[in-house]
Structure formats: C-alpha cells, structure tokens
Design a protein around this motif. Structure first.
Motif, PDB file in Angstrom:
ATOM      1  N   PHE A  29       0.841  -1.193   0.000  1.00 12.84           N
ATOM      2  CA  PHE A  29       0.000   0.000   0.000  1.00 12.84           C
ATOM      3  C   PHE A  29       0.880   1.248   0.000  1.00 12.84           C
ATOM      4  O   PHE A  29       1.976   1.235   0.557  1.00 12.84           O
ATOM      5  N   THR A  30       0.373   2.341  -0.579  1.00 14.85           N
ATOM      6  CA  THR A  30       1.103   3.611  -0.523  1.00 14.85           C
ATOM      7  C   THR A  30       1.064   4.148   0.908  1.00 14.85           C
ATOM      8  O   THR A  30       0.250   3.708   1.728  1.00 14.85           O
ATOM      9  N   ASP A  31       1.926   5.104   1.204  1.00 15.25           N
ATOM     10  CA  ASP A  31       1.982   5.697   2.548  1.00 15.25           C
ATOM     11  C   ASP A  31       0.645   6.301   2.977  1.00 15.25           C
ATOM     12  O   ASP A  31       0.308   6.287   4.152  1.00 15.25           O
ATOM     13  N   ASN A  32      -0.112   6.848   2.019  1.00 16.32           N
ATOM     14  CA  ASN A  32      -1.374   7.509   2.341  1.00 16.32           C
ATOM     15  C   ASN A  32      -2.598   6.694   1.874  1.00 16.32           C
ATOM     16  O   ASN A  32      -3.674   7.244   1.685  1.00 16.32           O
ATOM     17  N   ALA A  33      -2.430   5.398   1.720  1.00 15.56           N
ATOM     18  CA  ALA A  33      -3.511   4.530   1.244  1.00 15.56           C
ATOM     19  C   ALA A  33      -4.684   4.502   2.220  1.00 15.56           C
ATOM     20  O   ALA A  33      -4.538   4.817   3.406  1.00 15.56           O
ATOM     21  N   GLU A  34      -5.850   4.124   1.687  1.00 17.61           N
ATOM     22  CA  GLU A  34      -7.049   3.979   2.496  1.00 17.61           C
ATOM     23  C   GLU A  34      -7.629   2.589   2.265  1.00 17.61           C
ATOM     24  O   GLU A  34      -7.746   2.145   1.130  1.00 17.61           O
ATOM     25  N   LEU A  35      -7.995   1.935   3.370  1.00 15.04           N
ATOM     26  CA  LEU A  35      -8.544   0.582   3.333  1.00 15.04           C
ATOM     27  C   LEU A  35      -9.891   0.597   4.044  1.00 15.04           C
ATOM     28  O   LEU A  35      -9.973   0.986   5.212  1.00 15.04           O
ATOM     29  N   PHE A  36     -10.921   0.188   3.321  1.00 14.81           N
ATOM     30  CA  PHE A  36     -12.275   0.147   3.866  1.00 14.81           C
ATOM     31  C   PHE A  36     -12.714  -1.299   3.949  1.00 14.81           C
ATOM     32  O   PHE A  36     -12.582  -2.044   2.980  1.00 14.81           O
ATOM     33  N   SER A  37     -13.225  -1.699   5.110  1.00 10.58           N
ATOM     34  CA  SER A  37     -13.508  -3.105   5.354  1.00 10.58           C
ATOM     35  C   SER A  37     -14.723  -3.285   6.255  1.00 10.58           C
ATOM     36  O   SER A  37     -14.912  -2.513   7.202  1.00 10.58           O
ATOM     37  N   PRO A  38     -15.511  -4.346   6.001  1.00  5.72           N
ATOM     38  CA  PRO A  38     -16.598  -4.662   6.922  1.00  5.72           C
ATOM     39  C   PRO A  38     -16.090  -5.317   8.208  1.00  5.72           C
ATOM     40  O   PRO A  38     -16.859  -5.562   9.126  1.00  5.72           O
ATOM     41  N   TYR A  39     -14.790  -5.595   8.281  1.00  3.90           N
ATOM     42  CA  TYR A  39     -14.198  -6.290   9.424  1.00  3.90           C
ATOM     43  C   TYR A  39     -13.620  -5.347  10.472  1.00  3.90           C
ATOM     44  O   TYR A  39     -13.009  -5.788  11.433  1.00  3.90           O
ATOM     45  N   GLY A  40     -13.783  -4.044  10.271  1.00  6.37           N
ATOM     46  CA  GLY A  40     -13.256  -3.083  11.233  1.00  6.37           C
ATOM     47  C   GLY A  40     -13.359  -1.681  10.678  1.00  6.37           C
ATOM     48  O   GLY A  40     -13.814  -1.471   9.552  1.00  6.37           O
ATOM     49  N   ALA A  55     -12.286   1.991   9.057  1.00  8.33           N
ATOM     50  CA  ALA A  55     -11.414   2.349   7.940  1.00  8.33           C
ATOM     51  C   ALA A  55      -9.988   2.560   8.457  1.00  8.33           C
ATOM     52  O   ALA A  55      -9.780   3.077   9.556  1.00  8.33           O
ATOM     53  N   ALA A  56      -9.035   2.131   7.661  1.00  6.09           N
ATOM     54  CA  ALA A  56      -7.621   2.315   7.997  1.00  6.09           C
ATOM     55  C   ALA A  56      -7.034   3.289   6.982  1.00  6.09           C
ATOM     56  O   ALA A  56      -7.074   3.032   5.776  1.00  6.09           O
ATOM     57  N   LYS A  57      -6.498   4.397   7.477  1.00  2.00           N
ATOM     58  CA  LYS A  57      -5.941   5.411   6.592  1.00  2.00           C
ATOM     59  C   LYS A  57      -4.470   5.593   6.904  1.00  2.00           C
ATOM     60  O   LYS A  57      -4.116   5.941   8.028  1.00  2.00           O
ATOM     61  N   GLY A  58      -3.640   5.311   5.913  1.00  2.00           N
ATOM     62  CA  GLY A  58      -2.202   5.381   6.071  1.00  2.00           C
ATOM     63  C   GLY A  58      -1.607   4.000   6.291  1.00  2.00           C
ATOM     64  O   GLY A  58      -2.265   3.087   6.787  1.00  2.00           O
ATOM     65  N   ARG A  59      -0.360   3.850   5.899  1.00  2.00           N
ATOM     66  CA  ARG A  59       0.304   2.540   5.956  1.00  2.00           C
ATOM     67  C   ARG A  59       0.379   1.981   7.378  1.00  2.00           C
ATOM     68  O   ARG A  59       0.190   0.797   7.601  1.00  2.00           O
ATOM     69  N   LYS A  60       0.623   2.845   8.374  1.00  2.00           N
ATOM     70  CA  LYS A  60       0.701   2.366   9.771  1.00  2.00           C
ATOM     71  C   LYS A  60      -0.638   1.809  10.231  1.00  2.00           C
ATOM     72  O   LYS A  60      -0.700   0.776  10.901  1.00  2.00           O
ATOM     73  N   ALA A  61      -1.730   2.482   9.907  1.00  2.00           N
ATOM     74  CA  ALA A  61      -3.061   2.000  10.281  1.00  2.00           C
ATOM     75  C   ALA A  61      -3.404   0.705   9.540  1.00  2.00           C
ATOM     76  O   ALA A  61      -4.025  -0.200  10.103  1.00  2.00           O
ATOM     77  N   ILE A  62      -2.975   0.609   8.289  1.00  2.00           N
ATOM     78  CA  ILE A  62      -3.210  -0.615   7.516  1.00  2.00           C
ATOM     79  C   ILE A  62      -2.410  -1.768   8.108  1.00  2.00           C
ATOM     80  O   ILE A  62      -2.905  -2.891   8.220  1.00  2.00           O
ATOM     81  N   GLU A  63      -1.197  -1.503   8.545  1.00  2.64           N
ATOM     82  CA  GLU A  63      -0.399  -2.526   9.222  1.00  2.64           C
ATOM     83  C   GLU A  63      -1.089  -2.987  10.503  1.00  2.64           C
ATOM     84  O   GLU A  63      -1.171  -4.183  10.789  1.00  2.64           O
ATOM     85  N   ALA A  64      -1.616  -2.044  11.280  1.00  2.00           N
ATOM     86  CA  ALA A  64      -2.300  -2.389  12.530  1.00  2.00           C
ATOM     87  C   ALA A  64      -3.545  -3.233  12.260  1.00  2.00           C
ATOM     88  O   ALA A  64      -3.820  -4.195  12.990  1.00  2.00           O
ATOM     89  N   ALA A  65      -4.302  -2.895  11.221  1.00  2.00           N
ATOM     90  CA  ALA A  65      -5.483  -3.694  10.872  1.00  2.00           C
ATOM     91  C   ALA A  65      -5.072  -5.117  10.516  1.00  2.00           C
ATOM     92  O   ALA A  65      -5.687  -6.093  10.964  1.00  2.00           O
ATOM     93  N   HIS A  66      -4.007  -5.249   9.756  1.00  2.00           N
ATOM     94  CA  HIS A  66      -3.536  -6.584   9.371  1.00  2.00           C
ATOM     95  C   HIS A  66      -3.028  -7.379  10.571  1.00  2.00           C
ATOM     96  O   HIS A  66      -3.189  -8.592  10.622  1.00  2.00           O
ATOM     97  N   ALA A  67      -2.433  -6.698  11.528  1.00  3.84           N
ATOM     98  CA  ALA A  67      -1.956  -7.388  12.736  1.00  3.84           C
ATOM     99  C   ALA A  67      -3.113  -8.089  13.436  1.00  3.84           C
ATOM    100  O   ALA A  67      -2.958  -9.210  13.939  1.00  3.84           O
ATOM    101  N   ALA A  68      -4.277  -7.463  13.447  1.00  2.98           N
ATOM    102  CA  ALA A  68      -5.457  -8.085  14.066  1.00  2.98           C
ATOM    103  C   ALA A  68      -6.014  -9.197  13.184  1.00  2.98           C
ATOM    104  O   ALA A  68      -6.388 -10.263  13.676  1.00  2.98           O
ATOM    105  N   TRP A  69      -6.050  -8.976  11.880  1.00  2.00           N
ATOM    106  CA  TRP A  69      -6.655  -9.957  10.965  1.00  2.00           C
ATOM    107  C   TRP A  69      -5.866 -11.253  10.873  1.00  2.00           C
ATOM    108  O   TRP A  69      -6.453 -12.328  10.777  1.00  2.00           O
TER     109      TRP A  69
END
Length: 118
Positions: free
Chosen positions: A30-41, A43-57
C-alpha cells in the motif's frame, strides 16, 4: 504480461506476507497515504493503520488466505482491479482496488474496499 496477471503477481506477494503473518509486509503493498475500507473493522488510513489492521486480521486462519484478480485495467499511472478473496470457511467477498504506478515501476494500492459476500 497482461494487466490482470501483473496485478495478480502483486496480490500473490501480499498473500504470501499475509500467510506468513507479517502485517508490516502486507502494508508494503500500500502507498503511505492509502485507504482501506472493510466490513471487518474501521477504515484504515495510512500505511501504519493498515499494518495495525492486518496485525489483528492475521491472528485467525491466515494460511487459507487467497486472492484472485478477476478484472483489471490501467490508464497511465493509475490502475484498478476487482478481486475475489477468501479466508477459511466464513470469509468470502470481493475487493475493489485502485493502484498507482510508482517511479520505480512497482504498483502499490492507494484505495481498497473489501466487500463481504453473504
């Protein structure tokens, strides 16, 4: 190589990181400023937030994660793809992704919307 195969290769690398339970590795797709929208949690905005979401998944059955790119196209430095995902018996759905070609030629995801299939 077709666009669909090029993006499938990207998602194959992502799935390898996911199955290895490597949230930081997943986030590198993902790019540094990417956005991830999911029914599992949330929204994750930014690479650090996307990493944190994946840590849970990835605490669940990560070994069964699969993604298949079913349609894709590009226009200059912007691409998109529709993909099917599955993980275990219960999680199935589609994802719509926008990708941006980086100066080094790699594609990274800028926006991802996961949609659960009932």
């Amino acid at each position: 190589m077709t666009v669909t195969l090029e993006f499938q290769k990207l998602f194959d690398g992502y799935v390898e990181c996911y199955r290895s339970k490597d949230p930081a590795g997943c986030a590198t797709y993902f790019t540094d400023n990417a956005e991830l929208f999911s029914p599992y949690g949330p929204a994750a905005k930014g690479r650090k937030a996307i990493e944190a979401a994946h840590a849970a998944w990835i605490e669940e059955d990560a070994k069964s994660k699969a993604i298949e790119v079913v349609q894709a196209d590009i226009n200059g430095h912007i691409g998109w793809c529709l993909a099917r995902f599955s993980e275990g018996e219960a999680d199935h759905g589609t994802s719509l992704n926008v990708l941006y070609k980086q100066p080094d030629g790699r594609w990274l995801i800028t926006h991802c919307s996961l949609n659960e299939t009932p």
